[in-house]
Design a protein around this motif. Structure first.
Motif, PDB file in Angstrom:
ATOM      1  N   MET A   1     -15.689  -5.577  -0.481  1.00 50.82           N
ATOM      2  CA  MET A   1     -14.431  -5.434   0.203  1.00 50.82           C
ATOM      3  C   MET A   1     -14.769  -5.706   1.756  1.00 50.82           C
ATOM      4  N   ASN A   2     -13.937  -6.464   2.318  1.00 54.41           N
ATOM      5  CA  ASN A   2     -14.156  -6.574   3.731  1.00 54.41           C
ATOM      6  C   ASN A   2     -13.168  -5.717   4.564  1.00 54.41           C
ATOM      7  N   VAL A   3     -13.553  -5.462   5.941  1.00 49.68           N
ATOM      8  CA  VAL A   3     -12.857  -4.629   6.703  1.00 49.68           C
ATOM      9  C   VAL A   3     -11.165  -4.965   6.732  1.00 49.68           C
ATOM     10  N   GLU A   4     -10.944  -6.278   6.624  1.00 44.32           N
ATOM     11  CA  GLU A   4      -9.630  -6.694   6.522  1.00 44.32           C
ATOM     12  C   GLU A   4      -8.718  -6.341   5.439  1.00 44.32           C
ATOM     13  N   SER A   5      -9.209  -6.299   4.486  1.00 48.18           N
ATOM     14  CA  SER A   5      -8.647  -5.819   3.239  1.00 48.18           C
ATOM     15  C   SER A   5      -8.449  -4.365   3.216  1.00 48.18           C
ATOM     16  N   VAL A   7      -8.160  -2.296   5.874  1.00 47.70           N
ATOM     17  CA  VAL A   7      -7.170  -2.194   7.026  1.00 47.70           C
ATOM     18  C   VAL A   7      -5.646  -2.391   6.511  1.00 47.70           C
ATOM     19  N   ASN A   8      -5.463  -3.544   5.703  1.00 47.03           N
ATOM     20  CA  ASN A   8      -4.222  -3.923   5.134  1.00 47.03           C
ATOM     21  C   ASN A   8      -3.762  -2.785   4.228  1.00 47.03           C
ATOM     22  N   ASP A   9      -4.793  -2.243   3.368  1.00 47.26           N
ATOM     23  CA  ASP A   9      -4.533  -1.218   2.364  1.00 47.26           C
ATOM     24  C   ASP A   9      -3.989  -0.296   2.913  1.00 47.26           C
ATOM     25  N   VAL A  10      -4.900   0.338   4.045  1.00 50.33           N
ATOM     26  CA  VAL A  10      -4.511   1.667   4.868  1.00 50.33           C
ATOM     27  C   VAL A  10      -2.881   1.364   5.504  1.00 50.33           C
ATOM     28  N   LYS A  11      -2.865   0.468   5.978  1.00 47.63           N
ATOM     29  CA  LYS A  11      -1.433   0.011   6.536  1.00 47.63           C
ATOM     30  C   LYS A  11      -0.394  -0.102   5.528  1.00 47.63           C
ATOM     31  N   GLY A  12      -0.611  -0.627   4.441  1.00 48.87           N
ATOM     32  CA  GLY A  12       0.405  -0.421   3.423  1.00 48.87           C
ATOM     33  C   GLY A  12       0.725   1.031   3.069  1.00 48.87           C
TER      34      GLY A  12
END
Length: 172
Positions: A1-5, A7-12
Protein backbone atom coordinates in the motif's frame (compact mmCIF):
# COMPACT_ATOMS: atom_id res chain seq x y z
CA UNK A 1 0.00 0.00 0.00
CA UNK A 2 1.21 3.42 -0.78
CA UNK A 3 0.74 6.58 1.26
CA UNK A 4 -1.86 8.04 -1.10
CA UNK A 5 -4.22 5.09 -0.68
CA UNK A 6 -3.85 5.21 3.11
CA UNK A 7 -4.63 8.95 3.15
CA UNK A 8 -7.67 8.43 0.93
CA UNK A 9 -8.88 5.57 3.15
CA UNK A 10 -8.54 7.67 6.31
CA UNK A 11 -10.20 10.61 4.58
CA UNK A 12 -13.11 8.44 3.53
CA UNK A 13 -13.63 7.24 7.11
CA UNK A 14 -13.19 10.62 8.80
CA UNK A 15 -15.37 12.79 6.54
CA UNK A 16 -18.69 11.12 7.49
CA UNK A 17 -17.79 11.41 11.17
CA UNK A 18 -16.99 15.10 10.80
CA UNK A 19 -20.25 15.66 8.90
CA UNK A 20 -22.20 13.89 11.65
CA UNK A 21 -20.41 15.95 14.28
CA UNK A 22 -21.34 19.18 12.53
CA UNK A 23 -24.94 18.00 12.25
CA UNK A 24 -25.00 17.15 15.97
CA UNK A 25 -23.67 20.61 16.89
CA UNK A 26 -26.24 22.32 14.66
CA UNK A 27 -29.09 20.22 16.08
CA UNK A 28 -27.92 20.91 19.63
CA UNK A 29 -27.95 24.62 18.89
CA UNK A 30 -31.50 24.36 17.52
CA UNK A 31 -32.66 22.54 20.67
CA UNK A 32 -31.08 25.19 22.87
CA UNK A 33 -32.70 27.91 20.77
CA UNK A 34 -36.12 26.29 21.26
CA UNK A 35 -35.50 25.92 24.99
CA UNK A 36 -34.44 29.55 25.19
CA UNK A 37 -37.69 30.63 23.50
CA UNK A 38 -39.71 28.61 26.00
CA UNK A 39 -37.84 30.09 28.98
CA UNK A 40 -38.15 33.64 27.67
CA UNK A 41 -41.89 33.24 27.07
CA UNK A 42 -42.33 31.79 30.56
CA UNK A 43 -40.29 34.59 32.11
CA UNK A 44 -42.37 37.19 30.28
CA UNK A 45 -45.56 35.61 31.61
CA UNK A 46 -44.31 35.66 35.20
CA UNK A 47 -42.96 39.18 34.79
CA UNK A 48 -46.26 40.53 33.44
CA UNK A 49 -48.27 38.82 36.17
CA UNK A 50 -46.09 40.17 38.95
CA UNK A 51 -45.76 43.62 37.37
CA UNK A 52 -49.53 44.02 37.12
CA UNK A 53 -49.96 42.72 40.67
CA UNK A 54 -47.34 45.21 41.88
CA UNK A 55 -49.09 48.07 40.11
CA UNK A 56 -52.38 47.00 41.65
CA UNK A 57 -50.86 46.77 45.13
CA UNK A 58 -49.17 50.13 44.74
CA UNK A 59 -52.48 51.71 43.72
CA UNK A 60 -54.22 50.14 46.70
CA UNK A 61 -51.47 51.42 49.01
CA UNK A 62 -51.77 54.92 47.57
CA UNK A 63 -55.53 54.84 48.06
CA UNK A 64 -55.08 53.67 51.62
CA UNK A 65 -52.52 56.40 52.29
CA UNK A 66 -54.87 59.06 50.89
CA UNK A 67 -57.63 57.74 53.13
CA UNK A 68 -55.29 57.99 56.13
CA UNK A 69 -54.40 61.57 55.21
CA UNK A 70 -58.06 62.47 54.83
CA UNK A 71 -59.35 60.79 57.99
CA UNK A 72 -56.48 61.71 60.29
CA UNK A 73 -54.41 59.95 62.92
CA UNK A 74 -57.24 59.59 65.46
CA UNK A 75 -59.39 57.60 63.04
CA UNK A 76 -56.46 55.39 62.08
CA UNK A 77 -55.54 54.78 65.70
CA UNK A 78 -59.11 53.80 66.58
CA UNK A 79 -59.49 51.31 63.71
CA UNK A 80 -56.14 50.59 61.98
CA UNK A 81 -57.38 47.49 60.13
CA UNK A 82 -59.77 49.58 58.07
CA UNK A 83 -56.82 51.43 56.56
CA UNK A 84 -54.84 48.41 55.40
CA UNK A 85 -54.82 48.07 51.61
CA UNK A 86 -56.70 45.11 50.17
CA UNK A 87 -54.09 43.10 48.34
CA UNK A 88 -54.36 39.55 49.56
CA UNK A 89 -56.30 38.34 46.52
CA UNK A 90 -53.90 40.10 44.16
CA UNK A 91 -50.82 38.59 45.80
CA UNK A 92 -52.34 35.10 45.93
CA UNK A 93 -53.47 35.35 42.32
CA UNK A 94 -50.03 36.51 41.14
CA UNK A 95 -48.37 33.70 43.10
CA UNK A 96 -50.70 31.04 41.71
CA UNK A 97 -50.23 32.37 38.21
CA UNK A 98 -46.45 32.33 38.63
CA UNK A 99 -46.55 28.74 39.86
CA UNK A 100 -48.73 27.72 36.91
CA UNK A 101 -46.37 29.38 34.43
CA UNK A 102 -43.29 27.79 36.05
CA UNK A 103 -44.87 24.34 35.96
CA UNK A 104 -46.00 24.72 32.34
CA UNK A 105 -42.61 26.09 31.28
CA UNK A 106 -40.84 23.24 33.07
CA UNK A 107 -43.03 20.66 31.35
CA UNK A 108 -42.41 22.24 27.96
CA UNK A 109 -38.67 22.34 28.60
CA UNK A 110 -38.61 18.68 29.61
CA UNK A 111 -40.47 17.70 26.42
CA UNK A 112 -38.18 19.80 24.24
CA UNK A 113 -34.99 18.60 25.88
CA UNK A 114 -36.08 14.96 25.81
CA UNK A 115 -36.84 15.23 22.10
CA UNK A 116 -33.54 17.05 21.57
CA UNK A 117 -31.56 14.32 23.34
CA UNK A 118 -33.30 11.65 21.26
CA UNK A 119 -32.49 13.60 18.09
CA UNK A 120 -28.85 14.12 19.05
CA UNK A 121 -28.47 10.49 20.05
CA UNK A 122 -29.87 9.35 16.72
CA UNK A 123 -27.58 11.71 14.81
CA UNK A 124 -24.52 10.54 16.73
CA UNK A 125 -25.38 6.93 15.94
CA UNK A 126 -25.98 7.85 12.30
CA UNK A 127 -29.62 6.79 12.34
CA UNK A 128 -32.23 8.74 10.39
CA UNK A 129 -33.90 11.45 12.42
CA UNK A 130 -37.39 12.79 12.03
CA UNK A 131 -36.55 16.48 12.13
CA UNK A 132 -40.13 17.55 11.55
CA UNK A 133 -41.19 15.86 14.78
CA UNK A 134 -38.56 17.75 16.78
CA UNK A 135 -39.54 21.06 15.20
CA UNK A 136 -43.22 20.32 15.79
CA UNK A 137 -42.56 19.57 19.46
CA UNK A 138 -40.56 22.75 19.92
CA UNK A 139 -43.17 24.83 18.11
CA UNK A 140 -46.04 23.38 20.13
CA UNK A 141 -44.12 23.97 23.35
CA UNK A 142 -43.48 27.59 22.39
CA UNK A 143 -47.14 28.09 21.44
CA UNK A 144 -48.37 26.62 24.71
CA UNK A 145 -45.98 28.86 26.66
CA UNK A 146 -47.31 31.92 24.79
CA UNK A 147 -50.87 30.75 25.42
CA UNK A 148 -50.16 30.39 29.11
CA UNK A 149 -48.58 33.84 29.20
CA UNK A 150 -51.68 35.27 27.50
CA UNK A 151 -53.96 33.60 30.04
CA UNK A 152 -51.80 34.97 32.84
CA UNK A 153 -52.04 38.47 31.44
CA UNK A 154 -55.83 38.27 31.24
CA UNK A 155 -56.13 36.89 34.76
CA UNK A 156 -53.89 39.60 36.20
CA UNK A 157 -55.78 42.26 34.29
CA UNK A 158 -59.08 41.03 35.76
CA UNK A 159 -57.60 40.97 39.25
CA UNK A 160 -56.19 44.49 38.84
CA UNK A 161 -59.54 45.70 37.56
CA UNK A 162 -61.32 44.20 40.59
CA UNK A 163 -58.79 45.81 42.91
CA UNK A 164 -59.29 49.17 41.18
CA UNK A 165 -63.08 48.88 41.55
CA UNK A 166 -62.70 47.96 45.21
CA UNK A 167 -60.46 50.98 45.74
CA UNK A 168 -62.98 53.22 43.97
CA UNK A 169 -65.75 51.83 46.20
CA UNK A 170 -63.65 52.58 49.27
CA UNK A 171 -62.95 56.13 48.14
CA UNK A 172 -66.45 56.89 46.87
Amino acid sequence: MNVESIVNDVKGRVEPIVARGQDVVFSGFEVLKSANGIVVDGFNGVYKANYEAGKSLFGAAQTSFQKVKTDGIKAVASNPVAYLPEGKDTVVSAFNTSVDVFVKTGDDLVKTMKQGVETLSAKIKGEPVIVAKAKKTATSARKSAKSTASKVEKKVSKTASKAGKAADDLIG
